[in-house]
Enzyme design. Structure first.
Site, short mmCIF file in Angstrom:
data_model
loop_
_atom_site.label_atom_id
_atom_site.label_comp_id
_atom_site.label_asym_id
_atom_site.label_seq_id
_atom_site.Cartn_x
_atom_site.Cartn_y
_atom_site.Cartn_z
N GLU A 24 -51.27 -9.74 27.90
CA GLU A 24 -51.58 -10.39 26.63
C GLU A 24 -52.20 -11.78 26.76
O GLU A 24 -53.03 -12.17 25.94
CB GLU A 24 -50.29 -10.51 25.79
CG GLU A 24 -49.74 -9.19 25.30
CD GLU A 24 -50.53 -8.61 24.13
OE1 GLU A 24 -51.48 -9.27 23.68
OE2 GLU A 24 -50.19 -7.51 23.68
N SER A 68 13.43 -2.79 18.50
CA SER A 68 14.25 -3.45 19.52
C SER A 68 13.48 -4.46 20.36
O SER A 68 14.02 -4.97 21.34
CB SER A 68 14.86 -2.39 20.45
OG SER A 68 15.73 -1.53 19.74
#
Length: 701
Positions: A93, A354
């Site tokens: 590019e 518990s």
């Protein structure tokens, strides 16, 4: 006549020059006005990105689309992108990107020559900077002459305000890749299912080709056009000797993707919480570990499916030393409506069953009236109207304290809680950072030892993380703000007591899929089989697991040991690391068999129970009585208030302790006047010369 002719020519030349100057001035003025009309560069708008959530190592956990539905992820070319792709992009590019000032005259000249010689536009001559200018403003006619001039002007402005790396990063974030995908990261994730840090030649060439015509080359619509465009990029790179013909041929043989992949959604509950906390931050960094999160989410999903319909699973992993959350699985499936997947069960308040028992034992060890090797009775007992029973409705008689905890026997735990004090347990857990939720207008009671209180999985895991840290907890942290960590450590219990609890829990029998002695853990089941829990730890991390229905409905047979504990052990196995040993015994820890313990520690005594030491009457506090309310007269000032303490039996000298601190000795008449503590519950203990002790808890008003 010959002298006049040169003068006429001079005047004509001056006139032409003046006319040209006026035209130039007018054009320059008009051009300057046109440039001014463009306004400032829209950099702020161009820099807007999708909010991204990353883990402690920078890995993407989740991204949120922008308000208009576009995916645009922040990108740094040096950190986030394969260098070979950047090289390929610039070679194709904008070969002179690093040296030009926004406009490349050579590229524009080539484009003009191609237009004249071929009669149509072959290449636009646009630089990366000019393309960025177009992407920032999106004019209606990208290839018109006026649009090109506009791009040139804007490109020069961009080059003046940004450096080359900033320009490249902005381009890589804005470049279109079809549909609502913008930027290299969004495209790589959507098309290849990975970050663009490592790309093959075929992938890099495809990503170079797509932005040239993103809509006509969309992989999910026109894959054949995208394939052809990719191959043209490869052919040009071969012709320019940037790629070998063999590599290009191999890349061309690679098929292009035809379907988009889903954007990652790891840790969705944590991400939602983070974005609601930091609404305007483009990048939010969490303490989570993406690798651990990635293996625990399918574990929760698969186990929930195996356990039955409507059941969900929550898992949280915490780093002990820092309190940082390493993984949080809020549900069995974020998008599973049948399991209320969007409800974060790690933050939901549920009955812990518990799982609070270890902290009861820890305070008992801290107070010094019991030891892991002490004997304790597991027999039917009643505390007023409350008569606790073991889960299996059986009793084991006299057992060591450590076995009572390892087997989660209810009666010994409640007997110890009665001695420790429910309010003291509640206060200590809150002091350590846990938010306990009691029924409305109800004070802490003995039932909290078996789940009669509400707590979240994250708070429970935070408390357990304090045990391998020898009694110190840290507030959990999940969002990393980058600043100095100012969280203060909080006290859970004495270091020796914390080590004793952790050492006992290391001996808890493992589930069928586990190996004993590798992690310390505890299970719990809430009343009515609504919640199953398991929390475990080694020297490095603590993992908590919750199983149940998000709507709180009971699930018959849902038990912590069979439903949650196997998930816990699988979670530790999936960390991929060997368990880290627990800390060594701290100074002052008493390691002895029952026979070698001091006489008062050999067997647990409930409050008020008399024990004879030889022929002497056992030590017993006669006043104040256990559980009584003492009204202290402070009308003459706080220093004038006194409270008598009287004892019977025992061997002198005897020491009086209030809330663990010595306040003097009993005199010859077996009594002492002490300064009463401030309003509230107070623990009064008397220890005689033989080591025997008696304790009462009173309320000072």
């Amino acid at each position: 006549m010959s002298g006049i002719e040169p003068d006429r020519k001079i005047r004509r030349a001056v006139g032409i020059l003046a006319t040209l100057a006026v035209i130039t001035l007018c054009f320059s003025t008009a051009f300057a006005a046109w440039v001014s009309s463009l306004g400032p560069l829209p950099l702020a708008e161009a820099r807007k990105v999708s909010t991204t959530i990353i883990d402690r190592n920078g890995k993407l956990l989740r991204a949120y689309a922008m308000a208009d539905g576009r995916w645009r992820l922040p990108v740094d070319a040096k950190k986030d992108v394969d260098p070979s792709y950047v090289d390929l992009l610039l070679a194709y590019e904008d070969q002179r990107f690093r040296v030009h000032g926004g406009v490349d005259p050579w590229a524009l000249g080539r484009a003009a020559y191609q237009l004249v010689t071929r009669g149509h536009i072959v290449s636009g001559g646009s630089t990366i900077t000019m393309q960025l200018a177009r992407l920032m403003e999106e004019p209606a006619h990208h290839r018109s002459l006026s649009a090109k001039i506009r791009q040139i002007v804007r490109a020069i402005e961009i080059e003046r305000q940004l450096d080359k790396d900033q320009i490249l990063n902005l381009y890589l974030a804005l470049a279109p890749f079809g549909g609502n995908l913008e930027g290299i990261r969004a495209a790589s994730i959507a098309y290849f299912g990975k970050e663009p840090k490592r790309l093959s030649l075929a992938e890099a060439a495809l990503l170079v080709a797509l932005p040239q015509s993103p809509e006509t080359r969309r992989l999910d619509r026109y894959p054949e056009r995208a394939h052809a465009a990719r191959d043209r990029v490869l052919d040009r790179m071969v012709s320019e000797h940037r790629v070998t013909a063999e590599d290009a041929a191999q890349a061309k043989a690679t098929p292009v993707p035809t379907l988009r992949k889903q954007m990652p959604i790891l840790a969705p509950h944590s991400s939602d919480q983070a974005i609601s906390t930091l609404k305007d931050e483009p990048v939010i960094k969490l303490t989570l570990d993406a690798s651990l999160q990635k293996v625990l989410e399918p574990l929760a999903r698969d186990r929930a499916v195996a356990l039955g319909p409507n059941i969900s699973v929550g898992i949280i992993a915490i780093e002990n030393a820092t309190g940082d959350v390493l993984a949080r699985v809020g549900s069995a499936g974020y998008f599973d409506a049948s399991r209320a997947g969007q409800v974060d069960m790690t933050r939901a308040v549920r009955s812990p069953g518990s799982t609070l028992k270890p902290f009861i034992y820890g305070l008992a060890f801290e107070d010094g009236f019991v030891h892991p090797e002490s004997l304790i009775e597991d027999r039917p007992i009643r505390f007023g109207s409350y008569a606790p029973e073991n889960f299996d409705l059986t009793y084991q008689g006299t057992v060591p304290v450590k076995r009572a905890l390892q087997q989660s026997l209810n009666v010994p735990a409640i007997a110890l809680l009665d001695r420790v004090g429910s309010s003291r347990l509640s206060a200590r857990l809150k002091q350590a950072g846990a938010n306990l939720v009691l029924p409305k207008e109800e004070a802490p009671g003995l039932a909290m030892g078996l789940g009669g209180v509400g707590v979240t999985l994250q708070d429970l895991a935070m408390l357990y993380a304090g045990l391998p840290q020898l009694g110190s907890t840290k507030p959990l942290r999940e969002i990393m703000d980058g600043g100095r960590d100012v969280r203060e450590t909080m006290r859970l219990m004495d270091p020796v007591a914390a080590w004793q609890v952790a050492n006992v829990l290391m001996g808890t029998p493992p589930p069928e899929n586990g190996v004993g002695g590798r992690i310390a853990f505890k299970t719990g089941t809430s009343y009515g089989y609504r919640d199953a829990w398991s929390v475990g730890f080694d020297g490095r991390i603590t993992i908590g697991v919750w199983v149940g229905r998000p709507d709180g409905a009971p699930v018959p047979g849902l038990i912590g040991r069979s439903a949650a504990a196997p998930i816990l052990f699988d979670a530790f196995a999936r960390t991929g690391k060997l368990p880290v040993p627990l800390p060594k015994a701290p100074k002052g820890a008493l390691i002895a068999t029952n026979a070698k313990l001091p006489l008062p520690l050999r067997r647990f005594r409930a409050i008020g129970e008399l024990v004879r030491t030889g022929r002497e009457q056992a030590l017993h506090i006669q006043f104040p009585l256990n559980g009584s309310r003492i009204d202290v007269d402070r009308s003459d000032g706080p220093d004038a208030a006194v409270m008598p303490v009287r004892v019977a039996g025992g061997a002198v000298p005897m020491t009086v302790l209030v809330n663990g601190r010595s306040v003097g000795e009993i005199d010859g008449r077996r009594q002492r006047l002490i300064d009463p503590p401030g309003p509230g519950f107070a623990r009064l203990t008397v220890i005689d010369a033989a080591g025997a002790a008696d304790t009462v808890v009173v309320r000072i008003q």
